[in-house]
Design a protein around this motif. Structure first.
Motif, short mmCIF file in Angstrom:
data_model
loop_
_atom_site.label_atom_id
_atom_site.label_comp_id
_atom_site.label_asym_id
_atom_site.label_seq_id
_atom_site.Cartn_x
_atom_site.Cartn_y
_atom_site.Cartn_z
N GLY A 26 10.52 -54.76 -12.13
CA GLY A 26 10.86 -53.74 -11.14
C GLY A 26 9.88 -52.59 -11.07
O GLY A 26 9.75 -51.94 -10.04
N ASP A 27 9.17 -52.32 -12.16
CA ASP A 27 8.25 -51.18 -12.18
C ASP A 27 7.14 -51.30 -11.16
O ASP A 27 6.64 -50.29 -10.66
CB ASP A 27 7.62 -51.03 -13.58
N ALA A 28 6.74 -52.55 -10.88
CA ALA A 28 5.60 -52.76 -10.00
C ALA A 28 5.84 -52.19 -8.61
O ALA A 28 4.91 -51.90 -7.86
CB ALA A 28 5.26 -54.25 -9.91
N GLY A 29 7.11 -52.04 -8.24
CA GLY A 29 7.42 -51.51 -6.91
C GLY A 29 7.42 -50.00 -6.85
O GLY A 29 7.51 -49.41 -5.77
N ASP A 30 7.32 -49.36 -8.01
CA ASP A 30 7.44 -47.90 -8.06
C ASP A 30 6.15 -47.22 -7.60
O ASP A 30 5.14 -47.26 -8.29
CB ASP A 30 7.77 -47.49 -9.51
N LEU A 31 6.22 -46.62 -6.42
CA LEU A 31 5.03 -45.96 -5.88
C LEU A 31 5.18 -44.44 -5.89
O LEU A 31 4.40 -43.73 -5.26
CB LEU A 31 4.74 -46.46 -4.46
N GLY A 32 6.19 -43.96 -6.60
CA GLY A 32 6.45 -42.52 -6.65
C GLY A 32 5.23 -41.70 -7.04
O GLY A 32 4.98 -40.63 -6.49
N TRP A 33 4.45 -42.24 -7.98
CA TRP A 33 3.29 -41.50 -8.49
C TRP A 33 2.22 -41.25 -7.44
O TRP A 33 1.40 -40.35 -7.58
CB TRP A 33 2.68 -42.26 -9.67
N THR A 34 2.22 -42.05 -6.35
CA THR A 34 1.13 -41.95 -5.37
C THR A 34 1.19 -40.64 -4.58
O THR A 34 0.24 -40.30 -3.89
CB THR A 34 1.14 -43.13 -4.39
N ALA A 35 2.31 -39.92 -4.71
CA ALA A 35 2.40 -38.62 -4.05
C ALA A 35 1.30 -37.69 -4.55
O ALA A 35 0.77 -36.87 -3.81
CB ALA A 35 3.77 -38.00 -4.30
N ALA A 36 0.95 -37.83 -5.83
CA ALA A 36 -0.15 -37.02 -6.37
C ALA A 36 -1.26 -37.95 -6.83
O ALA A 36 -1.55 -38.08 -8.02
CB ALA A 36 0.36 -36.16 -7.52
N LEU A 37 -1.87 -38.64 -5.87
CA LEU A 37 -2.83 -39.70 -6.18
C LEU A 37 -4.05 -39.19 -6.94
O LEU A 37 -4.49 -39.79 -7.91
CB LEU A 37 -3.26 -40.39 -4.87
N ASP A 38 -4.58 -38.04 -6.48
CA ASP A 38 -5.80 -37.51 -7.13
C ASP A 38 -5.54 -37.18 -8.58
O ASP A 38 -6.34 -37.48 -9.46
CB ASP A 38 -6.27 -36.23 -6.40
N ASN A 39 -4.39 -36.58 -8.79
CA ASN A 39 -4.00 -36.21 -10.15
C ASN A 39 -3.88 -37.46 -11.03
O ASN A 39 -4.39 -37.50 -12.15
CB ASN A 39 -2.64 -35.51 -10.06
N ALA A 40 -3.20 -38.46 -10.47
CA ALA A 40 -3.01 -39.71 -11.21
C ALA A 40 -4.34 -40.36 -11.49
O ALA A 40 -4.56 -40.93 -12.56
CB ALA A 40 -2.10 -40.65 -10.41
N GLU A 41 -5.27 -40.27 -10.52
CA GLU A 41 -6.58 -40.88 -10.72
C GLU A 41 -7.33 -40.22 -11.87
O GLU A 41 -7.87 -40.88 -12.74
CB GLU A 41 -7.41 -40.79 -9.43
N ALA A 42 -7.31 -38.89 -11.87
CA ALA A 42 -8.01 -38.15 -12.93
C ALA A 42 -7.40 -38.47 -14.29
O ALA A 42 -8.10 -38.68 -15.28
CB ALA A 42 -7.94 -36.66 -12.64
N ASN A 43 -6.08 -38.52 -14.30
CA ASN A 43 -5.35 -38.81 -15.52
C ASN A 43 -5.68 -40.22 -16.04
O ASN A 43 -6.03 -40.41 -17.22
CB ASN A 43 -3.86 -38.69 -15.18
N SER A 44 -5.62 -41.20 -15.14
CA SER A 44 -5.93 -42.59 -15.53
C SER A 44 -7.37 -42.72 -15.98
O SER A 44 -7.68 -43.44 -16.92
CB SER A 44 -5.69 -43.54 -14.36
N ARG A 45 -8.25 -42.04 -15.26
CA ARG A 45 -9.67 -42.12 -15.59
C ARG A 45 -9.89 -41.64 -17.03
O ARG A 45 -10.57 -42.30 -17.82
CB ARG A 45 -10.48 -41.24 -14.64
N GLN A 46 -9.26 -40.52 -17.38
CA GLN A 46 -9.45 -39.99 -18.72
C GLN A 46 -8.91 -40.94 -19.78
O GLN A 46 -9.53 -41.17 -20.81
CB GLN A 46 -8.80 -38.59 -18.83
N ARG A 47 -7.74 -41.51 -19.50
CA ARG A 47 -7.17 -42.45 -20.47
C ARG A 47 -8.01 -43.72 -20.59
O ARG A 47 -8.17 -44.28 -21.67
CB ARG A 47 -5.73 -42.80 -20.08
N LEU A 48 -8.58 -44.15 -19.46
CA LEU A 48 -9.48 -45.31 -19.49
C LEU A 48 -10.71 -45.03 -20.34
O LEU A 48 -11.12 -45.85 -21.16
CB LEU A 48 -9.96 -45.65 -18.06
N ILE A 49 -11.29 -43.84 -20.11
CA ILE A 49 -12.51 -43.48 -20.85
C ILE A 49 -12.22 -43.52 -22.35
O ILE A 49 -12.96 -44.13 -23.12
CB ILE A 49 -13.02 -42.08 -20.41
#
Lengths: 223, 715
Positions: free
Chosen positions: B292-315
């Motif tokens: 069910g998690d795959a359908g959760d798009l709530g985070w996309t409201a703050a896409l830039d923020n999520a991108e920066a956050n994911s990028r840092q965790r990826l690094i």
């Protein structure tokens, strides 16, 4: 002449520094240490797990814990479950060696050297878990030194042996010993032992993980 | 407590031992390395057999008998074809080209197994010995070998040339004794002609370690008797081999009725070197999303923020896998990672580790992972994986994941490189060695020293790099051989460069890399390109991501460097030290190239164009490459320079051997070490050395190479 000698000494010191090798690059590997390790790498010192370590680990975590003993390398270690994917559970050490088990049957290892990459274990696992007698096929996959996947297909005869009491770590139960004797035209034959509880979970085993690792003994200490 | 180790151990041993006994003998025979002879090929003592080595075996042999020293490198090119390169020094040999009484010669052999051995039939092989060049060992043979009982083998054959020189039984037409060209050309006018003589032998191995050999040699050693001190008293030779645990072979011989011989052979097989699968630590396991998690798009409201956050965790996570993030783009259903791999020799392992990290870090709705590996800032390919496949196939055969992975061109799809860490400066100080081979005055010269290298990455694709080296010990500077050249001395002044170039700036270049279009890659290199030349080199390569074929073009403008190998340049004019003739090196040279991966690890390359000395022609290269990075190959260059003008060797040719560093480390490394053995360095067919030519960088990340190493995806 004297300056020459000095220069030569300086040059030798320079070479000394170079042989030691240095860099600000985190991925730098010195070719000399590489050759050195190729020529002089000895066997790793045997490692043993103490009763003390087991108690410490069990009191420190609620997660499943397993004990492994690699006969060939005289090495013992405790692994803690770090991940699960369906029936597959990944156990790992702090030094990032890991073992994947399906209901207690080892289906993969990483970081041991000569790793078991994956298996086709359904038929063998079903028979062992059901404590039945049967003839099943079983596949182990390895990487060769060349880096190519090598698939070894076994025919295994499975049969129950005697009932045993299990008392390891926090686990106290009765189990049934199962024997699987396996042969293949492509690889060495082996005989695995499994101790299975009433729920079909393997609590202890002695399992063949390929030519380099040999037999590994596993005991669940906490689940 | 030592739990477990002992339970039921006794019975296991009985089962295993019984089964083991049944299986072992068959395996030992199948995998066996045969005995090598004094010529460095599978054989008896001085005579060949129809035996072959396991596929891909490299055999290094040094043998000495009487006054002859033979060093050989043989390679089992395919399961039936074996090739050998040999360097010989015959002492006390009266010959115009002998130096201090030692006659040096290089020779090539080839043997093909016509028929494999069966229960009834012997193995049958045909071979050419010393079939290129001046041909002191020139001979041909057809030979059969049969295993009578385990350990007992008999061999019989017919030899021509040298192998037909003792007690010949027939003569088939006349054998030429003229040398074609100036040596270095296949001696096809001699093969299987002239006197024919039988040879044979028997070998017996009572156990895995010992082999006793008795042979009847058809070699009369005519030349050694005429020009050297060889005495031929008997055609019967005796030998004993002792095999060490690592398959190294030590042999002693009593030969030709009066002389002793000894030999040592080291067989190495690239397929079996190093720990299977490597010793590196485990990658991270896949993290499966909750249903069910795959359908959760709530985070996309703050896409830039999520991108920066994911990028840092990826690094952070990829750093632990020794991988680097060069760029990242996050969309609600798709993430693109621009990945730099400084670590893994197997591209699939870098991709697999990065993909597993992505499953742990990225929001659950991201289903499509695109990994774009980058080399020198060039997006090499787009590897597209579905997250649900990664989740479902983690414990399956690796090919299952390969079947669901797409590898396409990354042109225009790669996220912009993140330039916040640039410019980047990396330096290193490490030892180096340099060598020259086959000079009769000193067959092997070596320098050892230290090399300081630096790289300034202005952006990922604009790189300033250089290195300077200082010799500490060595004898490369005492090259005194001066040969006349009838061409501009584009390479034969190597002695001058070696003498004066210490310390030396190996190279100092500014490199620009790019992706000018779909399937296109480009490189522009300016500065001090190599030891002898500075200038500008431009290259373009066309290679579709799924193709076995690539086409390239390279154009170079060169200026000759000063002999001190520092910053100075000299005129593109050379003066021959023997004839005094002045010749001009053309400013411009270049090639068009075709590359093809034949499969089974065989790679071919043809370069057609103008060489340094202004000669026009083509270079043919063929090599066999193993998934772990070992590579063995050969090349030959034919240009419009006549054999007489080229000089010794008639045309440029050589052998190349690449050894990956990971073999010694037991852990992944992208570093390799390539040795080129050229029989002789002349000025014809000489190419400019440019580091970082495109093809090897590009193909690493394309479908055929990635698929070849795919077994390591989950490693």
């Amino acid at each position: 002449m004297k300056t020459r000698a000095m220069l030569r000494l300086a040059a030798l010191l320079g070479l000394g520094a170079a042989v030691a090798g240095c860099s600000n690059d985190p991925y730098f590997t010195n070719p000399v240490t590489n050759i050195y390790s190729l020529m002089f790498s000895g066997d790793k010192a045997p490692s043993a797990v103490t009763q003390q370590q087991i108690l410490q680990t069990l009191s420190a975590t609620e997660l499943p814990v397993a004990f492994f003993n690699v006969d060939e390398r005289n090495s013992q270690t405790l692994l803690i479950q770090i991940e699960e994917n369906g029936p597959y559970k990944t156990f790992a050490t702090v030094t990032r060696q890991s073992i994947v088990m399906n209901h207690g049957m080892i289906t993969g290892t990483r970081g041991l050297g000569g790793d078991l990459m994956s298996t086709e274990e359904e038929a063998l696992l079903d028979t062992v878990r059901a404590r039945r007698t049967g003839q099943v096929s079983y596949v182990q996959r390895f990487l060769t030194s060349e880096g190519v996947t090598e698939t070894v297909t076994y025919r295994c005869g499975v049969e129950p042996d005697k009932p045993v009491e299990v008392a390891m770590g926090r686990i106290r139960t009765n189990g049934q010993e199962m024997i699987a004797a396996c042969e293949s035209p492509d690889g060495p034959p082996f005989v695995d032992y499994y101790v299975v509880d009433a729920g079909g979970e393997i609590l202890a085993s002695r399992q063949w993980l390929g030519g380099l690792t040999g037999y590994v003994a596993m005991h669940m200490l906490q689940r | 407590m030592t739990p477990g180790a002992a339970f039921c151990a006794g019975r296991i041993r009985v089962y295993a031992a019984m089964a083991g006994l049944c299986l072992m003998p068959g395996m030992a025979v199948a995998e066996g390395v045969p005995s090598y002879n004094l010529y460095g090929q599978p054989g008896l003592i001085d005579m060949p057999t129809a035996e072959i080595a396991p596929d891909a075996t490299l055999g290094l042999t040094y043998g000495r008998m009487d006054d002859a020293n033979r060093g050989s490198l043989s390679f089992q090119i395919t399961p039936r074809l074996i090739g050998t390169f040999r360097y010989t020094g015959i002492e006390n040999f009266d010959h115009p080209s002998s130096v201090d009484g030692v006659y040096y010669d290089r020779s090539f052999d080839i043997r093909y197994l016509l028929l494999t051995e069966t229960k009834i039939r012997p193995a049958v092989a045909v071979g050419l010995q010393d079939f290129i060049g001046t041909g002191i060992y020139s001979g041909e043979y057809i030979v059969a070998t049969k295993t009578l009982t385990p350990g007992l083998k008999v061999t019989g054959g017919l030899g021509w040339g040298r192998l037909g020189s003792y007690n010949s039984v027939a003569t088939i037409s006349a054998r030429s004794d003229t040398i074609l060209g100036t040596g270095g050309v296949p001696t096809y006018d001699r093969w299987f002609r002239g006197d024919v003589a039988p040879f044979g032998g028997i070998s017996y191995s009572p156990n895995d370690r010992l082999t006793f050999t008795l042979e009847y040699s058809s070699d009369a050693y005519d030349e050694e008797r005429a020009s050297g001190g060889f005495e031929h008293d008997s055609p019967i030779n005796f030998g004993v081999d002792y095999r060490l645990k690592n398959d190294a072979q030590l042999s002693l011989y009593y030969a030709y009725g009066n002389t002793l011989g000894a030999q040592i052979t080291f067989p190495i097989n690239p397929k079996t070197q190093g720990t299977p699968g490597g010793n590196e630590s485990a990658g991270l396991p896949v993290k499966v999303r909750a249903p069910g998690d795959a359908g959760d798009l709530g985070w996309t409201a703050a896409l830039d923020n999520a991108e920066a956050n994911s990028r840092q965790r990826l690094i952070t996570s990829l750093e632990r896998e020794k991988l680097e993030v060069e760029g990242f783009d996050l969309q609600p259903r798709k993430a693109t990672l621009r990945l730099r791999n400084p670590t893994y020799g197997a591209p699939a392992q870098a991709i697999g580790r990065a993909a597993r990290v992505m499953t742990r870090v990225l929001p659950a709705s991201v289903e499509e992972f695109v990994i774009v590996p980058s080399e020198n800032g060039m997006a090499m390919s787009a590897v597209t994986l579905r997250r649900s496949d990664l989740e479902a196939l983690e414990n399956d055969a690796a090919v299952e994941m390969l079947a669901r992975t797409r590898i396409t061109d990354a042109f225009g799809t790669a996220p912009e490189a993140d330039l916040s860490d640039y410019p980047k400066f990396i330096w290193s100080l490490a030892p180096y060695y340099a060598y020259s081979t086959f000079d009769p005055e000193s067959p092997l010269r070596i320098d050892l020293g230290a090399r300081l290298s630096g790289t300034l990455e202005i952006t990922p694709n604009i790189v300033l790099s250089g290195s300077i080296k200082k010799k500490v010990v060595g004898n490369l500077d005492d090259i005194s051989r001066v040969d006349e050249s009838k061409l501009p001395r584009v390479r034969t002044d190597y002695g001058e460069y070696a003498r004066e170039g210490d310390p030396a700036i190996d190279s100092l270049t500014l490199d620009l890399y790019g992706r000018p279009g779909r399937n296109l890659y480009s490189r522009l290199t300016m500065g001090y390109l190599e030891q002898m030349y500075a200038g500008v080199s431009a290259e373009v390569l066309w290679k579709p991501a799924d193709s076995r074929l690539a086409l390239g073009a390279e154009l170079n403008y060169v200026r000759r460097r000063d002999y001190d190998v520092m910053f100075g340049l000299q005129e593109n004019v050379t003066v021959d030290p023997v004839s005094g003739v002045e010749r001009e090196i053309p400013d411009v040279n270049g090639h068009v190239s075709a590359y093809y991966a034949f499969g089974n690890g065989f790679h071919g390359q043809v370069d057609v164009g103008r060489y340094l000395a202004g000669d026009y022609g083509a270079t043919f290269t063929l090599h066999r490459e193993f998934a772990n990075g070992w590579r063995i190959g050969a090349f030959a260059t034919f240009t419009d320079v006549s054999e007489d003008d080229f000089g010794e060797g008639s045309f440029d040719k050589g052998i190349l051997l690449t050894v990956p560093l990971s073999v010694g480390l037991g852990t992944p490394s992208r570093q390799t070490n390539t040795t080129i053995l050229r029989s002789v360095q002349r000025d014809g067919g000489a190419r400019l050395y440019v580091s970082n030519r495109l093809y090897e960088q590009v193909r690493t990340w394309h479908e055929p190479d990635v698929a070849k190493s795919w077994g390591r995806f989950w490693r």
